[in-house]
Design an enzyme around this catalytic site. Sequence first.
Site, PDB file in Angstrom:
ATOM      1  N   ALA A   1      11.070  19.744  15.439  1.00 59.76           N
ATOM      2  CA  ALA A   1      11.842  19.434  16.397  1.00 59.76           C
ATOM      3  C   ALA A   1      13.372  18.794  16.227  1.00 59.76           C
ATOM      4  CB  ALA A   1      11.252  18.882  17.824  1.00 59.76           C
ATOM      5  N   ASP A   2      14.032  19.418  16.870  1.00 58.81           N
ATOM      6  CA  ASP A   2      15.668  18.414  16.663  1.00 58.81           C
ATOM      7  C   ASP A   2      15.883  17.513  18.052  1.00 58.81           C
ATOM      8  OD1 ASP A   2      17.648  19.532  14.353  1.00 58.81           O
ATOM      9  OD2 ASP A   2      16.054  20.797  14.803  1.00 58.81           O
ATOM     10  N   ARG A   3      15.152  17.858  18.957  1.00 57.85           N
ATOM     11  CA  ARG A   3      15.062  17.110  20.211  1.00 57.85           C
ATOM     12  C   ARG A   3      13.955  17.344  21.239  1.00 57.85           C
ATOM     13  NH1 ARG A   3      19.627  14.277  23.067  1.00 57.85           N
ATOM     14  NH2 ARG A   3      20.852  14.903  21.100  1.00 57.85           N
TER      15      ARG A   3
END
Length: 400
Positions: A264-266
């Site tokens: 996940a990036d965010r």
Amino acid sequence: MSGLQAIRYNRGKLEVLDQLRLPHEHSYELIRTSEEAFDCIKSMRVRGAPAIAIVAALAHGVELYQNACEAPTAQGTISYIDSRLDYLKQSRPTAVDLTNAITHLKAVVRTVDIASLDESDSSAQAAAKSAIINAYLEAAEEIFRKDTETNLRIGEHGSRWLLANAPVKSPEGKVSVLTHCNTGSLATSGHGTALGIIRSLHSAGNLHHAFCTETRPYNQGSRLTAFELVYERIPATLITDSMAGALFATRKAEKHIAAVIVGADRVVRNGDTANKVGTYALAVLARYHGIKFIVAAPTTSIDLQTTTGADIKIEERKREELTQISGAVVGADGKVDVSRTVRVATAHQEIDVWNPAFDVTPADLIDAIVTEQGVVEKGESGSFDFRGVMPERWAAVVGR
């Protein structure tokens, strides 16, 4: 832990593995300034949310160590650090690890007490400036060190949860998984997040097989994840992004495919997750085929300030990533010639292009979010509650 290292660092010296040259060539680039780090991140010579934050933090540390800050006062030093970190923040705005690291570093340099300093006392100002820089260096280095510990814990928690909740297993109790993009040692300080769970499964003898997608258009899966899996001698198969549905429909039982595991990036407050484009489609396919969908994310990737995925800013990349491709030349004998790189057109060069780097997977399609503090499962409301794995941040932001 894997011998692969995307980042090599000793105080005052930062080297980053150029991932655009993989899998055919290992070349480390010396990063001496924030401008060099910005370009390295923006061009994706380094990528992966944890690695981006680490490189940005350490690169500015190198500048400070090399006396790049000419401000004579303590307050001027803090202002200089703020400005450089604000500049670095723009290199990859979707990756919340970078934002969180910058917020932390800004807070750390403000722990040095300068309120009572006499501005005319040059020796006191110099001592305070030195203390601020040293505090920054120690904090940036701690971000680097803690990331490896975090990854190992994610691998342990995630592998244990999957084995307990797998919808299918081999007669020996093993599972197969599919992963998207690159979330291994090349995207972190070592071991990895989603790929770290796969490594942990494999090292414990619980992995039957790993599948990885190409991850178009930048091919992080075929260039990087496939490279890591081969390097680690993990049984693995590369597929195109569009083959996942067919794989689940025809090979789920035969190959004991239990989960899709992604990074996940965010991750926002309700559990909506931004990750490499193509993740959302895999989540839909996994739900249809009764396969677990797992997000592996350190708590530094969780953004409690943003309530839903609708508010995530999605970076769009340049059009040439879809219409052109570059790579080392393969000779008539089948051998790769790393000294010869060519760029070729893969589409009409005048076609309009839409190239978002990420998409958002709704929390409803996610079965578990694995952090270094433990596994968070969806509540009855269909969203995730992170107060148990990050109580202090939850109380500070949400207040209950």
